[in-house]
Design a protein around this motif. Structure first.
Motif, PDB file in Angstrom:
ATOM      1  N   LEU A   1      36.437 -46.026 -25.854  1.00 37.60           N
ATOM      2  CA  LEU A   1      37.564 -46.364 -26.725  1.00 37.60           C
ATOM      3  C   LEU A   1      38.158 -47.715 -26.328  1.00 37.60           C
ATOM      4  CD1 LEU A   1      39.505 -45.607 -28.990  1.00 37.60           C
ATOM      5  CD2 LEU A   1      40.865 -44.323 -27.325  1.00 37.60           C
ATOM      6  N   SER A   2      38.278 -47.951 -25.032  1.00 41.52           N
ATOM      7  CA  SER A   2      38.814 -49.238 -24.557  1.00 41.52           C
ATOM      8  C   SER A   2      37.928 -50.385 -25.009  1.00 41.52           C
ATOM      9  CB  SER A   2      38.915 -49.237 -23.021  1.00 41.52           C
ATOM     10  OG  SER A   2      39.810 -48.246 -22.583  1.00 41.52           O
ATOM     11  N   LYS A   3      36.625 -50.202 -24.927  1.00 42.52           N
ATOM     12  CA  LYS A   3      35.707 -51.278 -25.343  1.00 42.52           C
ATOM     13  C   LYS A   3      35.818 -51.549 -26.843  1.00 42.52           C
ATOM     14  CE  LYS A   3      32.217 -50.886 -21.692  1.00 42.52           C
ATOM     15  NZ  LYS A   3      32.961 -49.989 -20.813  1.00 42.52           N
ATOM     16  N   ILE A   4      35.953 -50.492 -27.620  1.00 44.74           N
ATOM     17  CA  ILE A   4      36.091 -50.663 -29.072  1.00 44.74           C
ATOM     18  C   ILE A   4      37.398 -51.397 -29.393  1.00 44.74           C
ATOM     19  CG2 ILE A   4      36.457 -49.434 -31.250  1.00 44.74           C
ATOM     20  CD1 ILE A   4      34.556 -47.256 -30.190  1.00 44.74           C
ATOM     21  N   LEU A   5      38.480 -50.972 -28.749  1.00 37.83           N
ATOM     22  CA  LEU A   5      39.776 -51.587 -29.022  1.00 37.83           C
ATOM     23  C   LEU A   5      39.819 -53.040 -28.547  1.00 37.83           C
ATOM     24  CD1 LEU A   5      42.151 -48.652 -27.974  1.00 37.83           C
ATOM     25  CD2 LEU A   5      41.415 -49.286 -30.275  1.00 37.83           C
ATOM     26  N   TRP A   6      39.096 -53.339 -27.478  1.00 38.31           N
ATOM     27  CA  TRP A   6      39.056 -54.717 -26.998  1.00 38.31           C
ATOM     28  C   TRP A   6      38.326 -55.616 -27.992  1.00 38.31           C
ATOM     29  CZ3 TRP A   6      34.475 -57.336 -25.271  1.00 38.31           C
ATOM     30  CH2 TRP A   6      34.716 -58.653 -24.863  1.00 38.31           C
ATOM     31  N   ARG A   7      37.187 -55.155 -28.509  1.00 36.40           N
ATOM     32  CA  ARG A   7      36.389 -56.000 -29.401  1.00 36.40           C
ATOM     33  C   ARG A   7      36.985 -56.115 -30.796  1.00 36.40           C
ATOM     34  NH1 ARG A   7      31.208 -57.826 -28.315  1.00 36.40           N
ATOM     35  NH2 ARG A   7      30.260 -57.049 -26.395  1.00 36.40           N
ATOM     36  N   TRP A   8      37.566 -55.032 -31.303  1.00 35.63           N
ATOM     37  CA  TRP A   8      37.989 -55.025 -32.707  1.00 35.63           C
ATOM     38  C   TRP A   8      39.474 -54.681 -32.828  1.00 35.63           C
ATOM     39  CZ3 TRP A   8      33.336 -52.575 -31.173  1.00 35.63           C
ATOM     40  CH2 TRP A   8      32.179 -53.278 -31.545  1.00 35.63           C
ATOM     41  N   PRO A   9      40.332 -55.706 -32.954  1.00 35.09           N
ATOM     42  CA  PRO A   9      41.789 -55.485 -33.025  1.00 35.09           C
ATOM     43  C   PRO A   9      42.226 -54.551 -34.145  1.00 35.09           C
ATOM     44  CG  PRO A   9      41.293 -57.815 -32.686  1.00 35.09           C
ATOM     45  CD  PRO A   9      39.984 -57.135 -32.964  1.00 35.09           C
ATOM     46  N   SER A  10      41.459 -54.473 -35.230  1.00 38.36           N
ATOM     47  CA  SER A  10      41.891 -53.669 -36.375  1.00 38.36           C
ATOM     48  C   SER A  10      41.991 -52.177 -36.054  1.00 38.36           C
ATOM     49  CB  SER A  10      40.932 -53.877 -37.554  1.00 38.36           C
ATOM     50  OG  SER A  10      39.614 -53.485 -37.208  1.00 38.36           O
ATOM     51  N   PHE A  11      41.326 -51.740 -34.984  1.00 41.75           N
ATOM     52  CA  PHE A  11      41.383 -50.313 -34.626  1.00 41.75           C
ATOM     53  C   PHE A  11      42.609 -49.969 -33.775  1.00 41.75           C
ATOM     54  CE2 PHE A  11      36.594 -50.625 -35.060  1.00 41.75           C
ATOM     55  CZ  PHE A  11      36.525 -49.835 -36.193  1.00 41.75           C
ATOM     56  N   ARG A  12      43.329 -50.971 -33.285  1.00 35.90           N
ATOM     57  CA  ARG A  12      44.369 -50.714 -32.278  1.00 35.90           C
ATOM     58  C   ARG A  12      45.580 -49.978 -32.845  1.00 35.90           C
ATOM     59  NH1 ARG A  12      43.860 -56.854 -30.024  1.00 35.90           N
ATOM     60  NH2 ARG A  12      41.805 -56.607 -29.048  1.00 35.90           N
ATOM     61  N   TYR A  13      45.986 -50.351 -34.045  1.00 41.15           N
ATOM     62  CA  TYR A  13      47.230 -49.796 -34.578  1.00 41.15           C
ATOM     63  C   TYR A  13      47.219 -48.277 -34.617  1.00 41.15           C
ATOM     64  CZ  TYR A  13      50.795 -48.400 -37.914  1.00 41.15           C
ATOM     65  OH  TYR A  13      51.838 -47.769 -38.510  1.00 41.15           O
ATOM     66  N   SER A  14      46.146 -47.699 -35.125  1.00 41.90           N
ATOM     67  CA  SER A  14      46.098 -46.244 -35.281  1.00 41.90           C
ATOM     68  C   SER A  14      46.193 -45.519 -33.946  1.00 41.90           C
ATOM     69  CB  SER A  14      44.810 -45.828 -36.003  1.00 41.90           C
ATOM     70  OG  SER A  14      43.673 -46.161 -35.231  1.00 41.90           O
ATOM     71  N   VAL A  15      45.826 -46.215 -32.869  1.00 45.88           N
ATOM     72  CA  VAL A  15      45.862 -45.584 -31.541  1.00 45.88           C
ATOM     73  C   VAL A  15      47.240 -45.720 -30.909  1.00 45.88           C
ATOM     74  CG1 VAL A  15      44.787 -45.498 -29.261  1.00 45.88           C
ATOM     75  CG2 VAL A  15      43.388 -46.029 -31.269  1.00 45.88           C
ATOM     76  N   TRP A  16      47.746 -46.986 -30.841  1.00 47.76           N
ATOM     77  CA  TRP A  16      49.049 -47.119 -30.178  1.00 47.76           C
ATOM     78  C   TRP A  16      50.182 -46.515 -30.996  1.00 47.76           C
ATOM     79  CZ3 TRP A  16      52.780 -49.531 -32.860  1.00 47.76           C
ATOM     80  CH2 TRP A  16      52.498 -50.619 -33.667  1.00 47.76           C
ATOM     81  N   ASN A  17      49.966 -46.303 -32.286  1.00 50.23           N
ATOM     82  CA  ASN A  17      51.003 -45.693 -33.117  1.00 50.23           C
ATOM     83  C   ASN A  17      50.967 -44.170 -33.071  1.00 50.23           C
ATOM     84  OD1 ASN A  17      53.194 -46.156 -34.987  1.00 50.23           O
ATOM     85  ND2 ASN A  17      51.858 -45.341 -36.589  1.00 50.23           N
TER      86      ASN A  17
END
Length: 1007
Positions: free
Chosen positions: A192-208
């Motif tokens: 998950l960390s690697k995905i979130l690092w490479r692709w910013p568009s996935f971050r919102y759904s996680v930190w929210n």
């Protein structure tokens, strides 16, 4: 199926395993020689075991053989087929073999088939068998680690379609409930960390997802072995500044954990990830400030302790050990930002630690008992400094030292602190490196940029020190620098100026040219702090060169960020950050302009008799043109540093403050009787009309006592003041001690943010400004160097919309189309209709329509309530712009992306409505700003084009409609066939069709 005929060099054992593999594969079937398939579970099992045995014999050497290379392709196809078959009885074996394969295969081979593998692996993350899901996550970890940038777009699309992030988040939540092994969480969190690092568009759904964050925090508290995975996950989320803000909502607990992980009792990997998380949280000034407010002293101590690990590392140390020291060095660069943390660095003995990173035998300097002369000390340091010791850390050392010097309190006593000698030695080291940087410039074309990173950071550190607000550091740095430069004076000054002259032709731009010019500019700026070298620069036609370069840059701006120039600031991890506010860095992309203005200001302020304009035909120049250009820098969207030094140059010409468009408009109201409510009568019976609301916001000290008295509410929605006659004006007689000219000039600054004053008046004006607590004006009148990192004093009248300013309101704005606002309430009156209390003097300054309305003499000019055509949202943005010249606009970040399309459309429609209103009320600047916002919305949300084009047409905004049509042009045929154009007016459909035709013609011409 591929042939295995070429056997040269392959061992007999490998050939045997190869035959068994292809015998097993032959039991299935090949579709068009591309896809292997078999529904028999036992055959699949046999194939997997054959693959497993074959992989055992693969090495870097055997991978060179065609037989093995061809086999890898078929192995990947077989595994993909088995994974997609999803037989529960064999998935565990299949996922285990996949893990082995991706670990063995090099990136060059694996990337060719990456998409074939990733989709079934992502799909199996939801497997009910946790061992299978864990193995798939492990395989994805390896694949993503080896992924090349060219495939990122395709992989992002694949992960999006597979809903991989949601699946991983769900699995981690279930892990906490079901009690699976901690290794399961570690693999999932890692991928998950690697995905979130490479692709910013996935971050919102996680930190929210607050539930997810709470579970991760609970895992962190209960499982020490998971700490690295948790820190990595937090860091990948904090790469989004909005995500960092979310994490800091639970700031104390998070930061306490983070700082404790920096302690030397932890493993190197834990310490590295803790420092990395701190850097991510400090990406924005807001995040850095919040972090330092909570744990400033413990964080600084942790950084110092990490840097002290220098005694156990060397250039050949293990990667993990050197990594946490480097991360600590990167974090210590927060010294460049203002705050109280600098004092903690000095108290913790930062100069001792920095010396340890610079000098291998620094212990002899720590033990010095007697005093040495400056020359003796320079010789001793020079011998130790020549050693190639920990060179990779030196740029960080200079950045830390420069930041400390730039933000050092002016009254700090380093003798009392007990660090006087070490500071001497540290500055000598910096000056030696600085002197060497000019020599290095000569060798760049021959030897490249290998040492330029240190040259740039050392030159920057010297610049920060010689202009430090701490007089002790500035004086010490100047004396040491002068001593070291004595032997290299004129030759190097001329060489630095020649670099700038070469830059005028554009031949020096681009790497290494930009870096050479930056170092040259910083070096010349440092030379300007020394009287001998200032004179030398002037004699070498330096004024002409720097002025020509500055004006050339203004006509041909070369924008470059520091991180693009120096290698030690290039961080692949941090480069993936998102949602960072635009105005953060004090020098921004204008560093070439900033440093050239710095030199120009120093030369002008120290050589009052110098002729400013350069001779010759190299540049077309006059004094008025220079002032005009400098004022434009102050008004435009340049960095804060460039704007500060532009106004510092303007101080030389007797101009003080920051010219702005709003200030220029409001300044015209000074002395005008219309809408004024206060008359200041001078001793000679001359008077000047002013406005209490302007004085309240800009300079309350000028108000007579007891002016701002709260008014009672009236039932009709207007304050008592609105019921009074418009020509009622208070009269205040000023004391004979008030200097008339000083008062008028101060009012000029209060009303416009800018003034012009002769030198003879400056001293009186400075006393007056200090009494009125106008500190930025006091600094400019004192002609002091701008302090690094200080923000621009904005000309903002927004506080007038608050309680204090509402006391002086003489007009009410109501929106003509207002929906019912829940719990709306006015603090100044009893009206239930949503409205805003405004001031004619402010709103008419930006609108020719309103000015004409209020000055017409007709009944409309006496209106107390104006119905503004438009919505309540538009009205709020309009008034905000009137009072600050800042249009509240969406930030097109992850928060915007997460909004519902209808909400986005509603937001865009507000700006289209404002475009129309700006035309109606003749506010050209506002119209252009709204237009730019709508275009930005179209850029980030193209699918709204069909809605936006109709809204633009409804408001007769045909230029916007045309732009929307051009955005729709590439999809015209699809939109027409799908019926999405049916709802549009026929003329709009024709507009889109015409745009599509033009686009096709342009493509045909280009091909």
């Amino acid at each position: 199926m591929r042939s295995s005929a070429k056997h040269g060099g392959v061992s007999g054992h490998l050939l045997t395993l190869h035959r068994r593999l292809y015998h097993a594969l032959s039991l299935g079937s090949w579709e068009k020689k591309e896809k292997w398939s078999c529904s028999d579970i036992e055959i699949q099992r046999q194939v997997l075991r054959s693959i497993d045995a074959f992989l055992e014999c693969i090495s870097n050497e055997t991978l060179q053989y065609p037989l093995v290379k061809d086999s890898v392709v078929d192995i990947v196809r077989a595994i993909k087929s088995i994974l997609e078959f999803r037989s529960q009885s064999i998935l565990r074996l299949a996922s285990t073999v996949t893990v082995k394969m991706v670990n063995i295969l090099p990136s060059s081979i694996l990337q060719i088939r990456v998409l074939d593998l990733l989709y079934p692996l992502a799909d199996l993350l939801s497997s009910q068998q946790w061992q299978v899901a864990m193995s798939c996550a492990a395989s994805m970890n390896v694949i993503l680690s080896k992924l090349g940038s060219r495939q990122e777009r395709e992989v992002w699309q694949l992960l999006k379609e597979a809903n991989a992030v949601s699946c991983i988040v769900h699995n981690i939540k279930q892990f906490y409930i079901d009690g699976k092994p901690i290794e399961y969480f570690q693999e999932l969190a890692s991928v998950l960390s690697k995905i979130l690092w490479r692709w910013p568009s996935f971050r919102y759904s996680v930190w929210n997802d607050s539930e997810f964050l709470n579970i991760v925090d609970a895992i962190r508290q209960s499982e020490n072995s998971a700490i690295v995975a948790v820190l990595q996950l937090y860091s990948s989320l904090a790469l989004c500044v909005n995500g960092a803000e979310k994490l800091l909502e639970n700031g104390e607990a998070l930061l306490e954990m983070m700082v404790s992980c920096m302690d030397s009792s932890n493993t190197d990997s834990v310490r590295t990830e803790a420092f990395k998380l701190a850097r991510c949280l400090a990406l924005s000034r807001g995040g850095s400030t919040k972090m330092l407010n909570i744990c400033c002293e413990p964080l600084v101590k942790a950084v110092i302790n990490a840097l002290e690990s220098r005694s156990s590392i060397s250039e050949k140390s293990g990667k993990s050990q050197s990594s946490f020291v480097e991360e600590a060095c990167r974090l210590a660069s927060i010294t460049l930002w203002p705050g109280d943390h600098h004092m903690h660095f000095w108290k913790a003995g930062v100069e001792r630690v920095l010396l340890d990173l610079l000098l291998e035998d620094c212990s002899k300097f720590h033990k010095m008992q007697r005093e040495f002369s400056l020359n003796d000390l320079i010789i001793m340091v020079q011998e130790s400094h020549k050693a190639n010791f920990l060179l990779s850390y030196r740029p960080y050392v200079w950045d830390i030292l420069g930041g400390l010097a730039a933000n050092c309190a002016g009254n700090i006593n380093h003798k009392v602190q007990g660090n006087e000698l070490r500071l001497h030695i540290l500055i000598i080291c910096a000056c030696l490196t600085f002197a060497n940087s000019v020599r290095t410039l000569r060798r760049v074309s021959q030897y490249g940029l290998s040492n330029m990173s240190e040259c740039e950071s050392a030159s920057r550190a010297i610049l920060m020190m010689v202009y430090s607000p701490c007089k002790y550091i500035a004086s010490l740095a100047r004396s040491i620098l002068c001593e070291i430069l004595k032997l290299d004076d004129k030759d190097y000054v001329e060489y630095l100026l020649n670099i700038l002259n070469a830059g005028l032709t554009g031949s020096k731009f681009g790497l290494p040219g930009n870096l050479e010019i930056v170092v040259s500019l910083m070096s010349l700026a440092s030379y300007c702090s020394l009287p001998t070298f200032r004179e030398l620069i002037i004699k070498s036609q330096g004024m002409k060169t720097v002025l020509a370069f500055t004006l050339w840059w203004l006509n041909n701006p070369v924008r470059v960020k520091r991180s693009a120039l120096v290698s030690h600031l290039r961080d692949p991890f941090i480069e993936r950050s998102c949602c960072i506010p635009v105005i953060e860095d004090w020098e921004g992309e204008d560093m070439l302009l900033l440093f050239s203005l710095w030199i120009l200001a120093e030369l002008l302020h120290h050589f009052a008799d110098v002729k400013v304009h350069p001779s010759g035909s190299q540049v077309d120049f006059c004094k008025a043109k220079l002032i005009q250009e400098l004022e434009a820098i102050c008004r435009n969207h340049n960095s804060h540093g460039s704007r500060w030094y532009a106004t510092y140059v303007l101080n030389y010409f007797g101009l003080y403050g920051f010219p702005s468009i709003l200030g220029k408009r409001i300044g015209k109201s000074l002395g005008v009787r219309d809408h004024s409510d206060l008359k200041l009568v001078l001793v000679n019976e001359e008077s000047i009309h002013v406005h209490e609301v302007i004085l309240t916001v800009r300079c309350p000290s000028l108000l007579p006592p007891g002016t701002a008295v709260p008014k009672e509410k009236s039932s009709n929605g207007a304050s008592n003041k609105l019921d009074m006659e418009r020509n009622v004006t208070k009269t205040v007689h000023l004391s004979a001690h008030v200097d008339q000219l000083s008062l008028l000039k101060l009012l000029e600054y209060v009303y416009s943010g800018y003034l012009q004053a002769e030198e003879g008046l400056v001293r009186k004006l400075k006393v007056f400004a200090r009494h009125c607590k106008l500190e930025p004006l006091v600094q400019m009148l004192s002609k002091r160097n701008p302090k690094w990192g200080v923000s621009i004093p904005s000309f903002d009248l927004s506080p007038a919309l608050g309680p204090a300013g509402q006391n002086f309101s003489d007009l009410i704005f109501e929106a003509s189309s207002t929906i019912q606002l829940v719990n709306w309430k006015c603090n100044s009156c009893s009206s239930l209709v949503p409205h805003l209390h405004v001031h004619k003097v402010i709103v008419e300054s930006s609108s020719d329509y309103l000015r004409a309305l209020f000055q017409s003499g007709m009944k409309e000019s006496h209106l107390q309530i104006v119905k503004v055509p438009g919505s309540w949202e538009s009205l709020n943005k309009l008034v905000s712009w009137f009072y600050s010249e800042h249009l509240p606009a969406p930030t097109f970040d992850c928060l915007w992306d997460s909004l519902d399309p209808e909400i986005k459309l509603g937001e865009v429609q507000t700006y289209i409505e404002l475009c129309w209103l700006a035309e109606y009320w003749i506010i050209e600047d506002l119209h252009e700003e709204c237009y730019a916002v709508v275009i930005s919305c179209l850029d980030s949300t193209r699918y709204l084009s069909t809605k936006i084009i109709q809204t633009a047409a409804n408001f007769s905004q045909w230029r916007l409609a045309q732009v929307a049509a051009e955005y729709m042009a590439p999809s015209y045929h699809h939109l027409r066939d799908s019926g999405e154009l049916d709802a549009l007016d026929s003329n709009l459909v024709e507009m889109v069709r015409a745009a599509s035709v033009r686009l096709s013609q342009e493509r045909d011409q280009s091909t």
